[in-house]
Scaffold this motif. Structure first.
Motif, short mmCIF file in Angstrom:
data_model
loop_
_atom_site.label_atom_id
_atom_site.label_comp_id
_atom_site.label_asym_id
_atom_site.label_seq_id
_atom_site.Cartn_x
_atom_site.Cartn_y
_atom_site.Cartn_z
N ASP A 143 -50.79 1.67 44.41
CA ASP A 143 -51.73 1.22 42.52
C ASP A 143 -53.19 1.30 42.63
O ASP A 143 -53.69 0.52 44.19
CB ASP A 143 -50.89 0.14 41.68
CG ASP A 143 -52.27 0.76 40.69
OD1 ASP A 143 -51.71 1.54 40.09
OD2 ASP A 143 -52.23 -0.38 40.50
N CYS A 168 -45.11 6.34 46.45
CA CYS A 168 -44.34 6.48 44.58
C CYS A 168 -45.74 6.06 43.73
O CYS A 168 -45.71 4.55 44.41
CB CYS A 168 -42.32 5.67 44.97
SG CYS A 168 -41.99 5.50 43.12
N HIS A 207 -46.97 4.90 39.32
CA HIS A 207 -46.80 5.60 38.13
C HIS A 207 -48.39 5.97 37.83
O HIS A 207 -48.99 5.17 37.85
CB HIS A 207 -46.46 4.02 37.27
CG HIS A 207 -46.19 4.88 36.18
ND1 HIS A 207 -44.04 4.52 35.65
CD2 HIS A 207 -46.35 4.43 34.81
CE1 HIS A 207 -43.77 5.23 34.60
NE2 HIS A 207 -45.15 4.78 33.65
N ASN A 208 -47.26 7.52 37.25
CA ASN A 208 -48.47 8.34 37.01
C ASN A 208 -49.91 8.76 38.52
O ASN A 208 -50.51 8.57 38.11
CB ASN A 208 -49.38 8.02 35.79
CG ASN A 208 -51.08 8.65 35.14
OD1 ASN A 208 -50.55 9.74 34.86
ND2 ASN A 208 -51.58 8.46 33.96
N PHE A 209 -49.42 8.73 39.70
CA PHE A 209 -49.59 8.56 40.76
C PHE A 209 -50.39 9.70 40.98
O PHE A 209 -51.49 10.13 40.86
CB PHE A 209 -48.90 7.94 42.12
CG PHE A 209 -49.31 7.78 42.95
CD1 PHE A 209 -49.94 6.91 43.09
CD2 PHE A 209 -49.68 8.97 44.04
CE1 PHE A 209 -50.83 6.85 45.01
CE2 PHE A 209 -50.08 8.93 45.26
CZ PHE A 209 -50.62 7.20 45.29
N ARG A 210 -50.23 11.01 40.20
CA ARG A 210 -49.41 12.10 40.87
C ARG A 210 -51.05 12.54 40.29
O ARG A 210 -52.11 13.12 40.61
CB ARG A 210 -48.87 13.39 40.60
CG ARG A 210 -49.11 15.13 41.12
CD ARG A 210 -48.14 15.81 40.91
NE ARG A 210 -46.72 15.03 40.82
CZ ARG A 210 -45.37 14.75 41.92
NH1 ARG A 210 -46.51 15.06 42.77
NH2 ARG A 210 -44.95 14.61 41.74
N TYR A 223 -53.37 9.73 43.25
CA TYR A 223 -53.39 10.68 44.42
C TYR A 223 -55.39 11.25 44.50
O TYR A 223 -55.50 11.33 46.02
CB TYR A 223 -52.87 11.72 44.21
CG TYR A 223 -52.21 12.14 45.45
CD1 TYR A 223 -51.99 11.47 46.24
CD2 TYR A 223 -51.64 13.61 45.82
CE1 TYR A 223 -51.45 12.13 47.57
CE2 TYR A 223 -51.63 14.23 46.69
CZ TYR A 223 -51.64 13.38 47.77
OH TYR A 223 -50.73 14.08 48.69
N ILE A 246 -44.84 12.58 47.45
CA ILE A 246 -45.05 12.17 46.36
C ILE A 246 -43.85 11.82 45.92
O ILE A 246 -43.25 12.87 45.28
CB ILE A 246 -46.27 12.92 45.15
CG1 ILE A 246 -47.40 12.43 45.84
CG2 ILE A 246 -45.92 11.84 44.11
CD1 ILE A 246 -48.04 13.15 45.34
N ASP A 280 -43.17 9.98 41.66
CA ASP A 280 -44.76 9.73 40.27
C ASP A 280 -43.44 8.96 39.07
O ASP A 280 -42.05 9.95 38.64
CB ASP A 280 -44.98 10.65 39.49
CG ASP A 280 -46.39 10.47 39.25
OD1 ASP A 280 -45.33 9.25 38.08
OD2 ASP A 280 -46.95 10.59 39.25
N THR A 281 -42.88 8.13 38.66
CA THR A 281 -42.19 7.32 37.85
C THR A 281 -42.47 7.86 36.31
O THR A 281 -41.54 7.65 36.24
CB THR A 281 -41.83 5.80 38.22
OG1 THR A 281 -43.40 5.27 38.23
CG2 THR A 281 -40.92 5.55 39.72
N GLU A 329 -43.34 10.74 35.78
CA GLU A 329 -42.44 11.80 35.45
C GLU A 329 -40.90 11.70 35.81
O GLU A 329 -40.37 12.72 35.03
CB GLU A 329 -42.74 12.89 36.35
CG GLU A 329 -44.12 13.51 36.55
CD GLU A 329 -45.00 14.35 38.05
OE1 GLU A 329 -43.89 13.51 38.48
OE2 GLU A 329 -45.58 14.44 37.81
N THR A 372 -43.51 -0.99 39.71
CA THR A 372 -42.96 0.97 40.23
C THR A 372 -41.78 0.71 40.72
O THR A 372 -40.67 1.59 40.60
CB THR A 372 -44.13 1.03 40.94
OG1 THR A 372 -44.76 1.64 39.99
CG2 THR A 372 -43.70 2.65 40.71
#
Length: 158
Positions: free
Chosen positions: A15, A61, A63-66, A70, A85, A87-88, A90, A125
């Motif tokens: 994060d 991994c 949450h809303n990472f992509r 990222y 990637i 992404d939790t 998604e 996450t």
């Protein structure tokens, strides 16, 4: 379900916190061998650890990472641009489609105005990914086949 017990062997959880000038100022990292909150003065050490994790073939991994974290990360460290990637955010839509909100559960926050904690978020996450995989494995085989590409072990939308 042994697969759920072994997920930490395959993922590093990240994060990023971004300031008003769109710069990374804090990174939370959780992996099998390291759990650390990196502050601005230690970001070079964080990038070094993150490169090691990527080079050891772990997927990242968040949450809303992509869509959020990222782009900032690869702007700072372009060699991370081909990372697998998960992404939790998604996956939440697939695993829990009827949930009203797909927000990350942040039990540590007293209110929505409290500051984010970049070390607590990747830990949350990690727990969410386990719950998502458990929910997805319980879906009928036909539904699972819609979500899976044959022979792939990681999802990669980059």
């Amino acid at each position: 379900m042994q697969d759920l017990l072994d997920i930490d062997l395959f993922y590093a959880y990240l994060d990023l916190e971004i300031n008003s000038e769109n710069n990374i100022y804090r990174i939370g990292l959780v992996s099998l061998n390291l759990t650390k909150d990196f502050y601005q003065e230690n970001l070079n050490q964080a990038y070094e650890e993150i490169r090691k994790l990527k080079n050891s073939n772990l997927a990242v991994c968040g949450h809303n990472f992509r869509r959020f974290d990222y782009p900032y990360l690869i702007e700072q460290e372009p060699q991370l641009s081909s990372w697998y990637i998960i992404d939790t955010l998604e996956l939440s839509i697939l695993a829990f489609p009827l949930q009203h909100s797909q927000k990350l559960n942040k039990d540590y926050k007293q209110s929505e105005y409290s500051s984010n904690n970049p070390l607590e978020d990747p830990q949350a996450t990690r727990l969410l990914l386990g719950q998502q995989l458990e929910a997805l494995f319980k879906k009928p085989d036909e539904v699972q086949q819609v979500y899976i590409w044959p022979g792939q072990t990681h999802l990669n939308y980059s």
